[in-house]
Scaffold this active site. Structure first.
Site, PDB file in Angstrom:
ATOM      1  N   LYS A   4       5.700 -11.755  -1.850  1.00  0.00           N
ATOM      2  CA  LYS A   4       5.490 -10.521  -1.090  1.00  0.00           C
ATOM      3  C   LYS A   4       4.550 -10.764   0.073  1.00  0.00           C
ATOM      4  O   LYS A   4       4.781 -10.309   1.196  1.00  0.00           O
ATOM      5  CB  LYS A   4       4.918  -9.433  -2.000  1.00  0.00           C
ATOM      6  N   GLY A  44      10.256  -5.060 -10.167  1.00  0.00           N
ATOM      7  CA  GLY A  44       9.637  -6.060  -9.316  1.00  0.00           C
ATOM      8  C   GLY A  44       8.991  -5.379  -8.128  1.00  0.00           C
ATOM      9  O   GLY A  44       8.454  -4.277  -8.239  1.00  0.00           O
ATOM     10  N   CYS A  45       9.048  -6.004  -6.973  1.00  0.00           N
ATOM     11  CA  CYS A  45       8.468  -5.439  -5.755  1.00  0.00           C
ATOM     12  C   CYS A  45       9.031  -4.048  -5.493  1.00  0.00           C
ATOM     13  O   CYS A  45      10.246  -3.855  -5.442  1.00  0.00           O
ATOM     14  CB  CYS A  45       8.760  -6.358  -4.579  1.00  0.00           C
ATOM     15  N   PHE A  46       8.150  -3.074  -5.302  1.00  0.00           N
ATOM     16  CA  PHE A  46       8.651  -1.705  -5.164  1.00  0.00           C
ATOM     17  C   PHE A  46       9.277  -1.404  -3.812  1.00  0.00           C
ATOM     18  O   PHE A  46       9.923  -0.377  -3.654  1.00  0.00           O
ATOM     19  CB  PHE A  46       7.601  -0.650  -5.521  1.00  0.00           C
TER      20      PHE A  46
END
Length: 444
Positions: A4, A44-46
């Site tokens: 990220k 996972g990554c929002f």
């Protein structure tokens, strides 16, 4: 986490997180009403999760947040900090997962439809990670607010597990539990991919479709679950092959197709796939985390990848060129170098044919425009229409006109006004950055 932060660095229009770290996270107590309902999901990554879940018809809002941990008030850097402490054995606290609160209209969609999108949009078998994002904060999770939601979550999990088993995937690791300690994420995380149009689309999960139920049984399985078929390595070029990993409804994938694939002439074969796994029998260096991702395989193994595409064609071709060209060719192509006179390729090439860009394969000059200039470099009096661009060059104490390939942007040479008729131009080109393709009738 590393993925990220790398993504933030790559995106030129992204908000710099360190500048926003002072923004406080907001405590929030999700509520439902007679007209709306909600569920909290970890994928996972929002950023990508927010985009994916927002595509479901009937979903009203999707909010990024944190949930499922022991802290009652935490922000992005609190979560990252605790994860680091957990990793080094300095904390026994349960960390929050990055989540999205999906609020939907039950009159327009139902919870099962929302959960189906959830299962299909990420890989629920990876444990405390999602792609390159590793940590308990990236775990797959379904956080419910009623027994009915919990029951449906477990029912859909069982159905999807059967489909995953048929496709060769492992056990689902998704945490299904009552929601606790939900916190709304900082404002700069909300609608992140809308605010940052150069952001990456999330991958479409495992490529395994959720089985469609039959009228006879809500749990009935079809003979074969619809699966985005994995490419077969035996069907591809083992020596050198490009694979474009795409996702459905990915605007950047469509942009790549329109600007690169639609006019593909490179000698390197290229294929596209919606399945995020390596071709059967081949291997990726690491999991994919964004689309489009273009991977170059040699001998069935990944040797390089290009992640994301925002319209920078020259950057893409430079990436590929560094794998295809020799060091001497790269010096000319990307550093405006020059080969020594009478040492380059194609100086004596006289066969009918076309001189093309060595990376893109686009036509640059026809052999019937080549002439003997005595300069020591291949010379032409006319390029293929639209094949080159001209640029003022004041290097080495001289003023000249540089010639570049319009398709890849690589340096080719210079153009002078001392050529033969009808143009009276002399395109003085480095032969080592030309590839000659003879006309079909002259091939041996």
């Amino acid at each position: 986490m590393l993925s990220k932060l790398l993504t933030i660095f790559i995106l030129s229009t992204s908000l710099i997180l360190t500048a926003c770290a002072k923004e406080p996270a907001m405590n929030s107590s999700p509520t439902s009403s007679d007209k709306t309902d909600y569920i909290v999901l970890g994928m996972g990554c929002f950023w990508g999760a927010e985009k994916r879940m927002g595509e479901v018809p009937g979903v009203i809002t999707v909010e990024s947040g944190y949930a499922g941990g022991d802290q009652k008030n935490a922000g992005y850097y609190d979560v990252l900090g605790l994860e680091k402490e957990i990793r080094y054995g300095k904390s026994d606290l349960r960390n929050h997962a990055e989540v999205v609160k999906v609020t939907f209209d039950p009159q327009k969609t139902d919870l099962e439809t929302v959960l189906i999108k959830f299962w299909e949009s990420h890989d629920p078998t990876q444990g405390d990670r999602q792609g390159n994002d590793i940590g308990t904060n990236y775990r797959s999770a379904i956080y419910t607010h009623s027994d009915a939601q919990t029951a449906l979550a477990k029912k859909t999990e069982a159905i999807y597990q059967k489909a995953l088993n048929k496709a060769g995937f492992g056990k689902i690791t998704t945490e299904i539990a009552p929601l606790r300690n939900y916190i709304t994420a900082e404002e700069y995380h909300q609608d992140y991919l809308k605010k940052n149009p150069n952001g990456y689309c999330g991958l479409g999960g495992t490529g395994v479709k959720y089985p469609v139920s039959t009228p006879d049984s809500a749990n009935a399985m079809p003979e074969k679950s619809p699966v985005t078929k994995r490419l077969e390595g035996t069907d591809l070029n083992n020596e050198r092959q490009l694979v474009v990993f795409e996702a459905e409804d990915c605007a950047f994938c469509k942009k790549f197709k329109a600007e690169i694939l639609s006019t593909w002439q490179s000698e390197v074969p290229i294929v596209t796939t919606l399945n995020p796994n390596a071709p059967e029998g081949w291997s990726l260096e690491k999991a994919l985390f964004a689309t489009p991702t273009i991977v170059l395989f040699e001998q069935g193994k990944e040797v390089s990848r290009y992640t994301g595409y925002n319209g920078d064609k020259e950057r893409f071709w430079k990436w590929l060129g560094f794998r295809l060209l020799t060091p001497d060719q790269r010096r000319i192509a990307f550093e405006q170098g020059t080969e020594y006179a009478f040492t380059g390729s194609h100086l004596d090439e006289k066969r009918p044919g076309t001189f093309v860009d060595p990376i893109t394969g686009a036509a640059l000059f026809r052999s019937d425009t080549k002439f003997e200039s005595g300069s020591g470099w291949p010379s032409f009096f006319n390029p293929v229409e639209g094949a080159i661009t001209e640029h003022k060059d004041t290097s080495h104490g001289m003023t000249r006109i540089e010639v570049r390939s319009a398709s890849s942007g690589i340096h080719l040479g210079h153009v002078f006004n001392d050529g033969p008729p009808p143009t009276h131009k002399r395109y003085c080109i480095n032969g080592n950055v030309l590839k000659f393709v003879p006309d079909e009738q002259t091939e041996q």
